[in-house]
Design a protein around this motif. Structure first.
Motif, PDB file in Angstrom:
ATOM      1  N   UNK A  12       0.824  -1.206   0.000  1.00 30.63           N
ATOM      2  CA  UNK A  12       0.000   0.000   0.000  1.00 30.63           C
ATOM      3  C   UNK A  12       0.863   1.264   0.000  1.00 30.63           C
ATOM      4  N   UNK A  13       1.974   1.240   0.715  1.00 33.78           N
ATOM      5  CA  UNK A  13       2.867   2.394   0.730  1.00 33.78           C
ATOM      6  C   UNK A  13       3.491   2.623  -0.641  1.00 33.78           C
ATOM      7  N   UNK A  14       3.834   1.525  -1.325  1.00 34.41           N
ATOM      8  CA  UNK A  14       4.381   1.655  -2.682  1.00 34.41           C
ATOM      9  C   UNK A  14       3.341   2.251  -3.630  1.00 34.41           C
ATOM     10  N   UNK A  15       2.119   1.773  -3.508  1.00 37.53           N
ATOM     11  CA  UNK A  15       1.061   2.311  -4.366  1.00 37.53           C
ATOM     12  C   UNK A  15       0.821   3.789  -4.065  1.00 37.53           C
ATOM     13  N   UNK A  16       0.831   4.146  -2.768  1.00 36.23           N
ATOM     14  CA  UNK A  16       0.648   5.541  -2.384  1.00 36.23           C
ATOM     15  C   UNK A  16       1.762   6.405  -2.961  1.00 36.23           C
ATOM     16  N   UNK A  17       2.996   5.910  -2.910  1.00 34.51           N
ATOM     17  CA  UNK A  17       4.123   6.656  -3.480  1.00 34.51           C
ATOM     18  C   UNK A  17       3.944   6.865  -4.978  1.00 34.51           C
ATOM     19  N   UNK A  18       3.529   5.797  -5.680  1.00 38.82           N
ATOM     20  CA  UNK A  18       3.335   5.910  -7.127  1.00 38.82           C
ATOM     21  C   UNK A  18       2.253   6.928  -7.474  1.00 38.82           C
ATOM     22  N   UNK A  19       1.187   6.930  -6.705  1.00 41.79           N
ATOM     23  CA  UNK A  19       0.096   7.854  -7.013  1.00 41.79           C
ATOM     24  C   UNK A  19       0.480   9.292  -6.670  1.00 41.79           C
ATOM     25  N   UNK A  20       1.249   9.492  -5.616  1.00 41.98           N
ATOM     26  CA  UNK A  20       1.726  10.846  -5.294  1.00 41.98           C
ATOM     27  C   UNK A  20       2.661  11.341  -6.394  1.00 41.98           C
ATOM     28  N   UNK A  21       3.509  10.456  -6.898  1.00 43.00           N
ATOM     29  CA  UNK A  21       4.402  10.834  -7.995  1.00 43.00           C
ATOM     30  C   UNK A  21       3.606  11.203  -9.246  1.00 43.00           C
ATOM     31  N   UNK A  22       2.530  10.487  -9.502  1.00 40.70           N
ATOM     32  CA  UNK A  22       1.674  10.823 -10.649  1.00 40.70           C
ATOM     33  C   UNK A  22       1.029  12.191 -10.465  1.00 40.70           C
ATOM     34  N   UNK A  23       0.612  12.482  -9.233  1.00 38.89           N
ATOM     35  CA  UNK A  23       0.023  13.800  -8.968  1.00 38.89           C
ATOM     36  C   UNK A  23       1.048  14.906  -9.231  1.00 38.89           C
ATOM     37  N   UNK A  24       2.245  14.724  -8.693  1.00 37.07           N
ATOM     38  CA  UNK A  24       3.298  15.728  -8.876  1.00 37.07           C
ATOM     39  C   UNK A  24       3.646  15.875 -10.355  1.00 37.07           C
ATOM     40  N   UNK A  25       3.723  14.757 -11.063  1.00 36.97           N
ATOM     41  CA  UNK A  25       4.047  14.794 -12.490  1.00 36.97           C
ATOM     42  C   UNK A  25       2.958  15.529 -13.269  1.00 36.97           C
ATOM     43  N   UNK A  26       1.707  15.289 -12.903  1.00 36.43           N
ATOM     44  CA  UNK A  26       0.610  15.963 -13.589  1.00 36.43           C
ATOM     45  C   UNK A  26       0.700  17.477 -13.399  1.00 36.43           C
ATOM     46  N   UNK A  92      -9.071   8.875  -5.332  1.00 37.00           N
ATOM     47  CA  UNK A  92     -10.182   7.937  -5.468  1.00 37.00           C
ATOM     48  C   UNK A  92      -9.675   6.535  -5.820  1.00 37.00           C
ATOM     49  N   UNK A  93      -8.745   6.440  -6.765  1.00 34.64           N
ATOM     50  CA  UNK A  93      -8.233   5.141  -7.189  1.00 34.64           C
ATOM     51  C   UNK A  93      -7.497   4.433  -6.055  1.00 34.64           C
ATOM     52  N   UNK A  94      -6.907   5.207  -5.146  1.00 31.07           N
ATOM     53  CA  UNK A  94      -6.180   4.599  -4.033  1.00 31.07           C
ATOM     54  C   UNK A  94      -7.116   4.031  -2.982  1.00 31.07           C
ATOM     55  N   UNK A  95      -8.210   4.745  -2.701  1.00 27.99           N
ATOM     56  CA  UNK A  95      -9.113   4.298  -1.631  1.00 27.99           C
ATOM     57  C   UNK A  95     -10.222   3.388  -2.147  1.00 27.99           C
ATOM     58  N   UNK A  96     -10.470   3.368  -3.462  1.00 29.36           N
ATOM     59  CA  UNK A  96     -11.601   2.620  -4.012  1.00 29.36           C
ATOM     60  C   UNK A  96     -11.577   1.131  -3.678  1.00 29.36           C
ATOM     61  N   UNK A  97     -10.420   0.438  -3.739  1.00 23.75           N
ATOM     62  CA  UNK A  97     -10.434  -1.004  -3.433  1.00 23.75           C
ATOM     63  C   UNK A  97     -10.933  -1.349  -2.038  1.00 23.75           C
ATOM     64  N   UNK A  98     -10.849  -0.402  -1.105  1.00 28.20           N
ATOM     65  CA  UNK A  98     -11.301  -0.673   0.259  1.00 28.20           C
ATOM     66  C   UNK A  98     -12.739  -0.297   0.523  1.00 28.20           C
ATOM     67  N   UNK A  99     -13.468   0.112  -0.517  1.00 28.06           N
ATOM     68  CA  UNK A  99     -14.849   0.529  -0.349  1.00 28.06           C
ATOM     69  C   UNK A  99     -15.817  -0.532  -0.842  1.00 28.06           C
TER      70      UNK A  99
END
Length: 252
Positions: A12-26, A92-99
């Motif tokens: 989960x931490x790896x996924x969170x890092x990847x998504x934060x990097x995508x946000x910064x890149x965007x 949303x994509x990060x939290x969606x699997x837990x909903x």
């Protein structure tokens, strides 16, 4: 037997890092596409003040580098605003699997609505609040005072109002989330309406510059949005009650 993959905390931490990097890149991609027009963007944002300045009034740069850094800073913040829908999608994509499925149906419209309301708040402050507030400020200047606003001070002023109104316009989303989580309900919020009125003007006083116009122009939309949020929460609660009754009827 459940054959679905089990994710560890490290995953989960790896996924969170990847998504934060995508946000910064965007944000960086949007910024790189807009930085060439930084001066034009600043000129557009400064139009509400320049339009009401008296004859001979102008904006000035008191610091050596402010003529460069002020448009640069504005473009960076604007890049964050433009990339906001993509940033919210990554959240949303990060939290969606837990909903649960019904929660996913509820959260997705909230993310869209929060983006729309944030942009609506910025649009409102630019086209409604700025012309009224700046016209008032320039009209009450003492005789003989030459109005020459520093570009960095102006930028800090408008960004403060952009964030204040953008966040204030999120009130319906906040109310829906509070009712969804069971923290409160529409009936309780309606009973607290007098306190909300006082709170709206207090928040308007804290988030805006010390003038009555800006405070009122923030407080009044907040009250209207509060009523909208309570109305939507009432619809959601009614729908939930109908679904619960339908489920109980099926089990009988």
């Amino acid at each position: 037997m459940d054959n679905s993959p089990q994710h560890t905390l490290f995953d989960h931490l790896l996924e969170l890092r990847d998504r934060i990097l995508r946000m910064v890149l965007a944000v960086l991609i949007v910024f790189c596409s807009m930085v060439y027009f930084a001066n034009d963007i600043y000129e557009y944002v400064s139009k509400p003040l320049l339009a009401v300045m008296p004859e001979g009034g102008q904006m000035i740069a008191t610091d050596v580098a402010s003529s460069f850094f002020a448009p640069f800073k504005l473009t960076m913040v604007l890049s964050l605003f433009v990339a906001m829908p993509y940033i919210l999608y990554q959240v949303w994509a990060f939290i969606a699997p837990g909903l649960y499925q019904n929660e996913k149906r509820f959260v997705a419209p909230l993310l869209f609505g929060s983006s729309f309301l944030f942009y609506a708040g910025i649009t409102f402050v630019y086209f409604v609040v700025f012309p009224l507030a700046f016209a008032f400020f320039t009209s009450v200047a003492p005789e003989g005072v030459n109005i020459a606003t520093d570009i960095s001070s102006y930028l800090n002023f408008v960004l403060k109002l952009f964030f204040a109104f953008g966040l204030a316009f999120e009130i319906p989303v906040i109310i829906l989330l509070l009712c969804w989580t069971g923290f409160t309900d529409p009936q309780s919020l309606r009973a607290k309406r007098p306190y909300m009125i006082v709170g709206a003007f207090v928040i308007g006083m804290l988030l805006t510059p010390p003038d009555v116009i800006s405070q009122t122009l923030l407080a009044v939309p907040m009250l209207l949005l509060f009523e909208l949020g309570v109305f939507l929460a009432g619809i959601y609660q009614k729908k939930e009650n109908e679904e619960d009754c339908s489920e109980e009827a099926k089990h009988e």
